[in-house]
Design an enzyme around this catalytic site. Sequence first.
Site, short mmCIF file in Angstrom:
data_model
loop_
_atom_site.label_atom_id
_atom_site.label_comp_id
_atom_site.label_asym_id
_atom_site.label_seq_id
_atom_site.Cartn_x
_atom_site.Cartn_y
_atom_site.Cartn_z
N LEU A 102 5.68 40.12 13.89
CA LEU A 102 5.76 39.67 12.50
C LEU A 102 5.23 38.24 12.39
CD1 LEU A 102 9.28 41.03 11.45
CD2 LEU A 102 7.07 42.23 11.67
N GLY B 50 5.00 35.24 7.45
CA GLY B 50 5.75 34.22 6.72
C GLY B 50 4.95 32.93 6.56
N ARG C 257 8.32 24.83 6.66
CA ARG C 257 8.89 23.64 7.28
C ARG C 257 7.97 22.97 8.30
NH1 ARG C 257 14.48 24.52 9.58
NH2 ARG C 257 14.02 26.73 9.72
N ASP D 212 6.19 33.51 16.12
CA ASP D 212 6.54 32.11 16.36
C ASP D 212 7.59 31.95 17.48
OD1 ASP D 212 8.82 33.05 15.15
OD2 ASP D 212 8.72 31.73 13.41
N ASN E 210 9.98 26.61 13.87
CA ASN E 210 10.01 26.45 12.41
C ASN E 210 9.51 25.08 11.99
OD1 ASN E 210 11.17 29.02 11.96
ND2 ASN E 210 13.18 28.20 12.49
C1 UD1 Z 1 15.57 36.17 10.91
C2 UD1 Z 1 16.73 37.15 10.98
C3 UD1 Z 1 17.95 36.46 11.59
C4 UD1 Z 1 17.60 35.92 12.96
C5 UD1 Z 1 16.40 34.98 12.85
C6 UD1 Z 1 15.95 34.54 14.20
C7 UD1 Z 1 16.40 38.64 9.09
C8 UD1 Z 1 16.83 39.00 7.73
N1 UD1 Z 1 17.02 37.62 9.65
O1 UD1 Z 1 15.93 35.15 10.02
O2 UD1 Z 1 19.01 37.38 11.71
O3 UD1 Z 1 18.70 35.24 13.51
O4 UD1 Z 1 15.29 35.66 12.23
O5 UD1 Z 1 14.92 33.62 14.07
O6 UD1 Z 1 15.55 39.29 9.64
N2 UD1 Z 1 8.21 37.39 8.28
C9 UD1 Z 1 7.22 38.17 7.79
N3 UD1 Z 1 7.30 38.59 6.49
C10 UD1 Z 1 8.32 38.26 5.69
C11 UD1 Z 1 9.34 37.45 6.21
C12 UD1 Z 1 9.27 37.03 7.52
O7 UD1 Z 1 6.26 38.51 8.48
O8 UD1 Z 1 8.31 38.69 4.53
C13 UD1 Z 1 8.12 36.94 9.68
C14 UD1 Z 1 7.98 35.43 9.76
O9 UD1 Z 1 6.62 35.06 9.79
C15 UD1 Z 1 8.69 35.12 11.07
C16 UD1 Z 1 9.73 36.22 11.20
O10 UD1 Z 1 9.31 37.25 10.34
O11 UD1 Z 1 7.82 35.20 12.17
C17 UD1 Z 1 11.13 35.73 10.86
O12 UD1 Z 1 11.15 35.31 9.55
P1 UD1 Z 1 12.12 34.14 9.09
O13 UD1 Z 1 11.97 33.96 7.64
O14 UD1 Z 1 11.93 32.98 9.96
O15 UD1 Z 1 13.55 34.82 9.39
P2 UD1 Z 1 14.92 34.09 9.33
O16 UD1 Z 1 15.35 33.97 7.93
O17 UD1 Z 1 14.86 32.88 10.15
CA CA Z 2 12.73 31.59 11.55
#
Ligand code: UD1
Ligand code: CA
Length: 455
Positions: free
Chosen positions: A8, A11, A15, A102, A226
């Site tokens: 994934l 995002g 930050r 990441d 992040n």
């Molecule tokens: C997520 C988890 C959380 C975990 C944390 C670890 C969920 C709801 N929560 O939270 O339980 O402890 O990761 O870091 O999953 N991304 C996409 N598309 C989106 C959203 C995110 O590709 O629409 C990707 C981001 O680029 C990133 C990863 O998913 O690589 C995680 O996304 P992020 O928003 O950082 O998740 P957290 O809210 O930190």
């Molecule tokens: Ca994250």
Amino acid sequence: MKVLPVILAAGQGVRMRSRLPKVLHPLAGRPLIQHALRIVQQVADVPPIVVIGHQADQVRAALDESVRTALQEEQLGTGHAVMSAEALARGQSDLVLITYGDMPLLRPETLRALIDIQKNNRGPLSLLTVEMEDPHGFGRIIRDEEGRVTAIVEEAVATPEQRAIRELNTGVYCIRNAWLWDALRKIQRSPKGEYYLTDLVEIAVSEGLEVQAVCLKDSEEALGINTRVHLAEAEAVLRKRIARHWMEAGVTIIDPASTYIEADVTIGMDTVIYPNTYLRGKTSIGENCVLGPDTIIEDSQIGNHCTVLASVIESSLLEDDVRMGPFCHLRPKAHLAKGVKMGNFGEVKASYLGPGVHMGHFSYIGDAIIGAHTNIGAGTITCNFDGNNKHRTEIGEDAFIGSDTMLVAPVKIGARARTGAGSVVTHNVPDDETVVGVPARPFKKTSQERTPQSE
Ligand code: UD1
Ligand code: CA
């Protein structure tokens, strides 16, 4: 059982405060996304899929053309991100391994352990957890009295008791392909309008299916980038790991903390590296070399038994037994053959220095070919640029270029030819001839005096 990784990376990474997409920020010389890819490639049976979205064109352009990408047009959460890969991934493997773009510190062994747990799981889902004193920003792992995982609760919606939990969700999962896609459809939108991938745990449990977890032994692997602070932390960890790898392979690193070896570098046995040395890009170092202190080598090949002291080498080639420094600069396409010696304040660009050439002090050699065992006197300069074009200089074998000679290119100096100190050579010099003066002319000794021959 075949494993298909989905990374994934859609995002925004707000930050980071950057115009560059987060996953393209370099770490140990490679973009984050390349680290993520190389890690999963070591456990993959089916080539990975990268989910991209924010600044998708830029991210795609940084990937090899062979890497498959799925576009998540709107970033509606991690669950939604995985859904974007359905068309490419559904039915293409037994297991889907989900990681983030990441998380560059994950070890392939850790992923293998997770995959093995899921292979033996009767249920559809296993996840990687971590125990940390500072749980800030992570989903908390909820277990029942028997210790079975029953849910992941995101920090935003956690109760105070749940917030106190120190077992956390890393965001890495191994999920049965045949179960995943229909389960994703059951995820409800969160109050913030996102589809949380973490809801899959409760969905499985509500279907009476088992969820397994592997807890990380080394919590640094869970680091997700992040911010730029995280980037620096990850850099320090990787630097240590890379240094340890080469020390275990027989390289002496005097001070690993001040030695910067990027991920794609290779180093031969019994090489010694002094502090403040940077080995960057696609660089290979032979055996028994001594590098540094204060040296930068980038995208270059260094042979065996070479010494490089306080110098900068870019996109160049050193054969065996070359001695350089202090204070030399090799610009792109310098090729120093076996046994070349280059001393203080020398610069070489796009040139070949044949075996045993000596170039001791204060010289610039550009666009030149220099024959074996020729001596380049102090202060010699190839005047290769006429203001518009670059021109070539050729010097034969065993020539002797006197101190402070200006070689006005294009010009050829024959084998065993000599130039006097301070001469400005504007015409070709045949083999065995000596020239002196400004402009340089053939030198003839008379019994009375030594003057340049008049024409
Ligand atoms: C997520 C988890 C959380 C975990 C944390 C670890 C969920 C709801 N929560 O939270 O339980 O402890 O990761 O870091 O999953 N991304 C996409 N598309 C989106 C959203 C995110 O590709 O629409 C990707 C981001 O680029 C990133 C990863 O998913 O690589 C995680 O996304 P992020 O928003 O950082 O998740 P957290 O809210 O930190
Ligand atoms: Ca994250």
